[in-house]
Design a protein around this motif. Structure first.
Motif, PDB file in Angstrom:
ATOM      1  N   VAL A   1     -21.420 -17.754 -16.515  1.00  0.00           N
ATOM      2  CA  VAL A   1     -20.565 -16.960 -15.634  1.00  0.00           C
ATOM      3  C   VAL A   1     -19.494 -17.875 -15.049  1.00  0.00           C
ATOM      4  O   VAL A   1     -19.799 -18.771 -14.257  1.00  0.00           O
ATOM      5  N   PRO A   2     -18.226 -17.703 -15.420  1.00  0.00           N
ATOM      6  CA  PRO A   2     -17.155 -18.532 -14.841  1.00  0.00           C
ATOM      7  C   PRO A   2     -16.808 -18.060 -13.431  1.00  0.00           C
ATOM      8  O   PRO A   2     -16.632 -16.869 -13.193  1.00  0.00           O
ATOM      9  N   ILE A   3     -16.728 -18.986 -12.480  1.00  0.00           N
ATOM     10  CA  ILE A   3     -16.470 -18.648 -11.088  1.00  0.00           C
ATOM     11  C   ILE A   3     -15.087 -19.149 -10.686  1.00  0.00           C
ATOM     12  O   ILE A   3     -14.798 -20.347 -10.772  1.00  0.00           O
ATOM     13  N   GLU A   4     -14.236 -18.230 -10.272  1.00  0.00           N
ATOM     14  CA  GLU A   4     -12.893 -18.598  -9.842  1.00  0.00           C
ATOM     15  C   GLU A   4     -12.885 -19.054  -8.386  1.00  0.00           C
ATOM     16  O   GLU A   4     -12.249 -20.047  -8.041  1.00  0.00           O
ATOM     17  N   ASN A   5     -13.579 -18.307  -7.525  1.00  0.00           N
ATOM     18  CA  ASN A   5     -13.654 -18.646  -6.100  1.00  0.00           C
ATOM     19  C   ASN A   5     -15.024 -18.275  -5.557  1.00  0.00           C
ATOM     20  O   ASN A   5     -15.668 -17.342  -6.039  1.00  0.00           O
ATOM     21  N   SER A   6     -15.453 -18.995  -4.533  1.00  0.00           N
ATOM     22  CA  SER A   6     -16.649 -18.617  -3.782  1.00  0.00           C
ATOM     23  C   SER A   6     -16.300 -18.665  -2.298  1.00  0.00           C
ATOM     24  O   SER A   6     -15.374 -19.370  -1.887  1.00  0.00           O
ATOM     25  N   TYR A   7     -17.044 -17.898  -1.502  1.00  0.00           N
ATOM     26  CA  TYR A   7     -16.691 -17.727  -0.101  1.00  0.00           C
ATOM     27  C   TYR A   7     -17.885 -18.007   0.807  1.00  0.00           C
ATOM     28  O   TYR A   7     -19.021 -18.138   0.358  1.00  0.00           O
ATOM     29  N   PHE A   8     -17.616 -18.073   2.102  1.00  0.00           N
ATOM     30  CA  PHE A   8     -18.608 -18.534   3.078  1.00  0.00           C
ATOM     31  C   PHE A   8     -19.894 -17.711   3.068  1.00  0.00           C
ATOM     32  O   PHE A   8     -20.977 -18.229   3.306  1.00  0.00           O
ATOM     33  N   LEU A   9     -19.780 -16.405   2.848  1.00  0.00           N
ATOM     34  CA  LEU A   9     -20.961 -15.539   2.867  1.00  0.00           C
ATOM     35  C   LEU A   9     -21.650 -15.446   1.506  1.00  0.00           C
ATOM     36  O   LEU A   9     -22.614 -14.708   1.350  1.00  0.00           O
ATOM     37  N   GLY A  10     -21.142 -16.183   0.524  1.00  0.00           N
ATOM     38  CA  GLY A  10     -21.744 -16.171  -0.801  1.00  0.00           C
ATOM     39  C   GLY A  10     -21.068 -15.236  -1.780  1.00  0.00           C
ATOM     40  O   GLY A  10     -21.510 -15.113  -2.928  1.00  0.00           O
ATOM     41  N   GLN A  11     -19.972 -14.559  -1.361  1.00  0.00           N
ATOM     42  CA  GLN A  11     -19.252 -13.721  -2.320  1.00  0.00           C
ATOM     43  C   GLN A  11     -18.651 -14.595  -3.411  1.00  0.00           C
ATOM     44  O   GLN A  11     -18.295 -15.756  -3.181  1.00  0.00           O
ATOM     45  N   LEU A  12     -18.519 -14.014  -4.585  1.00  0.00           N
ATOM     46  CA  LEU A  12     -17.997 -14.740  -5.744  1.00  0.00           C
ATOM     47  C   LEU A  12     -16.884 -13.936  -6.411  1.00  0.00           C
ATOM     48  O   LEU A  12     -16.982 -12.718  -6.527  1.00  0.00           O
ATOM     49  N   ASP A  13     -15.836 -14.628  -6.840  1.00  0.00           N
ATOM     50  CA  ASP A  13     -14.848 -14.037  -7.733  1.00  0.00           C
ATOM     51  C   ASP A  13     -15.137 -14.557  -9.127  1.00  0.00           C
ATOM     52  O   ASP A  13     -15.048 -15.778  -9.378  1.00  0.00           O
ATOM     53  N   ILE A  14     -15.515 -13.658 -10.025  1.00  0.00           N
ATOM     54  CA  ILE A  14     -15.803 -14.068 -11.398  1.00  0.00           C
ATOM     55  C   ILE A  14     -14.479 -14.207 -12.133  1.00  0.00           C
ATOM     56  O   ILE A  14     -13.670 -13.271 -12.171  1.00  0.00           O
ATOM     57  N   GLY A  15     -14.256 -15.380 -12.707  1.00  0.00           N
ATOM     58  CA  GLY A  15     -12.931 -15.727 -13.219  1.00  0.00           C
ATOM     59  C   GLY A  15     -12.765 -15.627 -14.708  1.00  0.00           C
ATOM     60  O   GLY A  15     -12.075 -16.468 -15.305  1.00  0.00           O
ATOM     61  N   GLY A  16     -13.349 -14.645 -15.330  1.00  0.00           N
ATOM     62  CA  GLY A  16     -13.204 -14.499 -16.777  1.00  0.00           C
ATOM     63  C   GLY A  16     -14.418 -13.813 -17.379  1.00  0.00           C
ATOM     64  O   GLY A  16     -15.225 -13.202 -16.683  1.00  0.00           O
ATOM     65  N   ARG A  17     -14.539 -13.924 -18.682  1.00  0.00           N
ATOM     66  CA  ARG A  17     -15.604 -13.241 -19.402  1.00  0.00           C
ATOM     67  C   ARG A  17     -16.971 -13.894 -19.153  1.00  0.00           C
ATOM     68  O   ARG A  17     -17.100 -15.117 -19.151  1.00  0.00           O
ATOM     69  N   ILE A  18     -17.970 -13.064 -18.945  1.00  0.00           N
ATOM     70  CA  ILE A  18     -19.360 -13.526 -18.931  1.00  0.00           C
ATOM     71  C   ILE A  18     -19.822 -13.576 -20.377  1.00  0.00           C
ATOM     72  O   ILE A  18     -19.626 -12.621 -21.143  1.00  0.00           O
ATOM     73  N   THR A  19     -20.415 -14.701 -20.779  1.00  0.00           N
ATOM     74  CA  THR A  19     -20.835 -14.855 -22.167  1.00  0.00           C
ATOM     75  C   THR A  19     -22.331 -15.093 -22.256  1.00  0.00           C
ATOM     76  O   THR A  19     -22.972 -15.527 -21.296  1.00  0.00           O
ATOM     77  N   VAL A  20     -22.889 -14.792 -23.430  1.00  0.00           N
ATOM     78  CA  VAL A  20     -24.295 -15.086 -23.700  1.00  0.00           C
ATOM     79  C   VAL A  20     -24.382 -15.831 -25.030  1.00  0.00           C
ATOM     80  O   VAL A  20     -23.766 -15.438 -26.021  1.00  0.00           O
ATOM     81  N   LYS A  21     -25.136 -16.933 -25.011  1.00  0.00           N
ATOM     82  CA  LYS A  21     -25.331 -17.738 -26.215  1.00  0.00           C
ATOM     83  C   LYS A  21     -26.784 -17.626 -26.644  1.00  0.00           C
ATOM     84  O   LYS A  21     -27.702 -17.913 -25.871  1.00  0.00           O
ATOM     85  N   LYS A  22     -26.987 -17.167 -27.876  1.00  0.00           N
ATOM     86  CA  LYS A  22     -28.335 -17.088 -28.434  1.00  0.00           C
ATOM     87  C   LYS A  22     -28.253 -17.068 -29.956  1.00  0.00           C
ATOM     88  O   LYS A  22     -27.243 -16.629 -30.523  1.00  0.00           O
ATOM     89  N   GLU A  23     -29.291 -17.567 -30.555  1.00  0.00           N
ATOM     90  CA  GLU A  23     -29.376 -17.627 -32.018  1.00  0.00           C
ATOM     91  C   GLU A  23     -28.137 -18.279 -32.634  1.00  0.00           C
ATOM     92  O   GLU A  23     -27.618 -17.846 -33.663  1.00  0.00           O
ATOM     93  N   GLY A  24     -27.620 -19.302 -31.938  1.00  0.00           N
ATOM     94  CA  GLY A  24     -26.527 -20.089 -32.472  1.00  0.00           C
ATOM     95  C   GLY A  24     -25.151 -19.489 -32.343  1.00  0.00           C
ATOM     96  O   GLY A  24     -24.171 -20.074 -32.828  1.00  0.00           O
ATOM     97  N   SER A  25     -25.015 -18.322 -31.699  1.00  0.00           N
ATOM     98  CA  SER A  25     -23.691 -17.718 -31.556  1.00  0.00           C
ATOM     99  C   SER A  25     -23.463 -17.302 -30.109  1.00  0.00           C
ATOM    100  O   SER A  25     -24.398 -17.039 -29.352  1.00  0.00           O
ATOM    101  N   THR A  26     -22.176 -17.248 -29.751  1.00  0.00           N
ATOM    102  CA  THR A  26     -21.793 -16.865 -28.388  1.00  0.00           C
ATOM    103  C   THR A  26     -21.005 -15.563 -28.428  1.00  0.00           C
ATOM    104  O   THR A  26     -20.046 -15.426 -29.195  1.00  0.00           O
ATOM    105  N   THR A  27     -21.412 -14.597 -27.594  1.00  0.00           N
ATOM    106  CA  THR A  27     -20.711 -13.316 -27.520  1.00  0.00           C
ATOM    107  C   THR A  27     -20.417 -12.972 -26.064  1.00  0.00           C
ATOM    108  O   THR A  27     -21.023 -13.510 -25.145  1.00  0.00           O
ATOM    109  N   HIS A  28     -19.474 -12.077 -25.878  1.00  0.00           N
ATOM    110  CA  HIS A  28     -19.123 -11.620 -24.530  1.00  0.00           C
ATOM    111  C   HIS A  28     -20.054 -10.506 -24.084  1.00  0.00           C
ATOM    112  O   HIS A  28     -20.488  -9.682 -24.885  1.00  0.00           O
ATOM    113  N   ILE A  29     -20.338 -10.485 -22.792  1.00  0.00           N
ATOM    114  CA  ILE A  29     -21.021  -9.349 -22.182  1.00  0.00           C
ATOM    115  C   ILE A  29     -19.941  -8.460 -21.574  1.00  0.00           C
ATOM    116  O   ILE A  29     -19.204  -8.883 -20.697  1.00  0.00           O
ATOM    117  N   HIS A  30     -19.871  -7.237 -22.047  1.00  0.00           N
ATOM    118  CA  HIS A  30     -18.786  -6.343 -21.631  1.00  0.00           C
ATOM    119  C   HIS A  30     -19.204  -5.321 -20.586  1.00  0.00           C
ATOM    120  O   HIS A  30     -18.355  -4.841 -19.828  1.00  0.00           O
TER     121      HIS A  30
END
Length: 633
Positions: A72-101
């Motif tokens: 999970v790429p994180i662009e920003n984080s804040y004092f209360l623990g909020q997160l701005d996700i800065g791009g695609r969430i990916t999953v790597k398994k069985e030797g390949s990487t794919t996006h979670i949409h």
């Protein structure tokens, strides 16, 4: 104003809107996916590691099972623990990487071996939330360019000359984001797409409430002590109901004195009352009145405002699931609403400091079906019920605007700016200070209007209100926050031992766990509702738009809280309680309601909290504080 798409038929209109909504689906999938991912991380539902790469890229790694890694790429984080996700969430398994949409993909990757009915329900709710979020974004898109070249407050003041126009309703219906922390914020299970467009607030449509006469033998009604009943209020505000009833009852040979009135949402009447109350309808124990009350849906969907800024708001039962629960009205709520309004009125009469700082919107009365007849598939008492609530705009003075807290973090359709930032920029220009200094001043003034009364209420009277963005209404005058209004007595915590003597007789029903013997429960409610789900979201919204120091803004909140506690400590009778609250609020953690954990455990009526960071103990840059204060001096 109902949104128009320029189509010639209702079917053409729906088809065009559905096409536009389909184009928004990917955007909505990402929005709900990111909200779900953030909730999972903040609520501690998954184990993860955190890394900052040599290129200063922040990444969160999750390993749900062996040989599977979610990044999970994180662009920003804040004092209360909020997160701005800065791009695609990916999953790597069985030797390949794919996006979670999608949220469904994420759930299946996080819990691949769990066969759980609750997970299945959550997936269904998330998918419905995505679909309705896309519809909401479409409604927002269709409002663009309807208002131009004018500020939001200026527009609202101009329109206020029309007695049927409500600035409050306009702002509530401009809220697209909904619940800021819950990924199921747009779940509306039970409604078709057409029904969402017909009844959801963002579509600005008419909701024709059906008054139903109910025989006193099968109903139970409540009211504020000495006040009018819900029936009496409705007949006074809508004389046509009484005229219609007299004609109908004469034809039916029924006695008006034997009946009360329950306002019913039109969807509820068509889908629930006609189906499950057929026996009572045939017997004449339930009689639909031959007229309707034209109203407008508010943020909570089943709460409705009439076309008169003095008439009461209606809280109707709606057997539709939104976020984690069906929005019915329980007999306990019907009873407790007016009783708690009495309690708050007594506190105001005894405590001028609270009376000056908060206006509690009374739940004046309510009613529900009551019978020994049982229906296995639904709770009949909760599905034919309603409450009636004081209108926030009834007592406004000229030039005042009632602003629901949630509107401040949403984009105004008038200015196409986040409303809080629009106000800050206006302050900056009018006061000839930097945007940063205006933002600091805004948060200080807003906090000073929101917080003191709530702390007085907790420390001195043992009552903690759920003053989050949806329940809190801020009265603005000359573009400045002046008074806090609070609605909805359902989400409240009351410390038994601090109740006034008038309420030691067990009048408050504790079937929904309103009462507590632990003072920390009052702080937990304040922490989640006020710090996390109110100020925290406003502050993060300002930072995202301006890049202002977060510590600088939280320091204003800290200053207001500390000065409020210090003033209460001056009274020896409350010094101990104030010190206890001070210790909690400036402790190492705050409390965040664990909404997903509650949903997965099916315990959404019981509050479950997790520990979160405390922004009140972090300091802003001293030089920045000095510069801003000098500008404002």
């Amino acid at each position: 104003m109902t949104l128009s798409t320029g189509c010639h038929s209702e079917q053409d209109k729906y088809n065009r809107i559905q096409k536009l909504a389909n184009e928004k689906l990917k955007q909505s999938e990402t929005r709900i996916l990111n909200k779900l991912m953030q909730a999972m991380i903040r609520e501690g539902l998954i184990q993860y590691t955190y890394e900052t790469t040599e290129e200063n890229v922040k990444l969160i790694y999750i390993t749900p099972v062996k040989n599977v890694k979610i990044t999970v790429p994180i662009e920003n984080s804040y004092f209360l623990g909020q997160l701005d996700i800065g791009g695609r969430i990916t999953v790597k398994k069985e030797g390949s990487t794919t996006h979670i949409h999608t949220p469904t993909q994420l759930i299946k990757e996080l819990f691949p071996k769990v066969d759980s009915r609750q997970l299945e329900l959550l997936i269904n709710e998330l998918e419905d939330s995505v679909k309705n979020d896309a519809l909401a974004l479409t409604a927002e898109e269709l409002q663009k360019d309807l208002y131009s070249g004018i500020g939001t407050f200026e527009y609202l003041h101009r329109q206020s000359s029309n007695p049927e126009f409500s600035p409050l309703v306009f702002l509530e219906q401009s809220v697209i984001e909904g619940h800021t922390l819950h990924p199921c914020s747009k779940t509306r299970l039970g409604l078709t797409g057409e029904e969402v467009m017909k009844y959801a607030p963002e579509w600005r449509g008419e909701v024709n409430v059906q008054p139903v006469a109910i025989h006193k033998d099968i109903s139970s009604f409540s009211t504020v002590k000495g006040g009018p009943t819900m029936t009496e209020i409705l007949l006074k505000e809508y004389p046509a109901i009484e005229l219609g009833m007299k004609r109908q009852f004469k034809e039916l040979q029924k006695d008006l004195k034997d009946y009360e009135i329950i306002p019913v949402h039109p969807w509820q009447f068509e889908h629930i009352v006609k189906r499950y109350f057929n026996e009572e309808l045939k017997q004449g124990l339930l009689i639909p009145i031959d007229m309707t009350i034209s109203s407008q849906p508010l943020i909570s969907f089943r709460s409705l405002a009439p076309h008169n800024r003095r008439h009461h708001h209606l809280k109707t039962a709606l057997n539709v699931q939104m976020t984690s629960a069906k929005r019915i009205v329980s007999p306990t709520s019907v009873w407790n609403g007016p009783v708690i309004s009495e309690l708050l009125n007594i506190i105001c009469s005894q405590d001028p400091e609270i009376k000056e700082k908060i206006h509690f919107l009374s739940e004046c009365g309510g009613g529900h079906y009551r019978s020994h007849r049982r229906e296995t598939s639904i709770n009949l008492e909760k599905n034919l019920s309603a409450l009636i609530r004081e209108n926030p705009e009834k007592k406004l003075e000229k030039g005042q605007i009632a602003v629901p807290g949630a509107a401040l973090i949403n984009t105004s359709p008038v200015s196409e700016k986040v409303l809080s930032l629009e106000i800050i920029e206006k302050w900056s220009i009018e006061r000839n200070v930097s945007v940063e200094a205006a933002a600091v001043h805004f948060i200080h003034e807003y906090s000073n209007t929101l917080i003191p009364g709530l702390i007085h209420l907790i420390v001195k009277h043992g009552v903690s209100l759920e003053a989050h963005l949806q329940n809190a209404i801020m009265i603005f005058e000359n573009d400045c926050p002046k008074t806090l209004m609070i609605r909805d007595n359902g989400g409240i915590r009351i410390l038994k031992q601090r109740l006034p003597v008038q309420f030691q007789d067990g009048r408050i029903s504790n079937k929904t766990n309103l009462l507590t013997t632990e003072a920390v429960d009052l702080y937990k409610m304040f922490s989640h509702a006020v710090l996390h789900n109110h100020l925290g979201e406003i502050i993060v919204g300002i930072i995202r738009e301006t890049g202002i120091s977060e510590g600088l803004l939280w320091e204003q909140v800290t200053e207001v809280i500390q000065s409020t506690i210090d003033s209460i400590k001056e009274d020896a009778a409350h010094c101990k309680n104030a010190s206890q609250f001070e210790q909690e609020i400036f402790g190492p953690v705050t409390y965040l309601k664990s909404l997903i954990k509650m949903r997965l455990s099916d315990a959404f009526t019981e509050n479950v909290y997790i520990n979160a960071p405390n922004p009140l103990t972090r300091k802003g840059n001293t030089d920045e504080v000095t510069i801003c204060k000098n500008q404002l001096a």
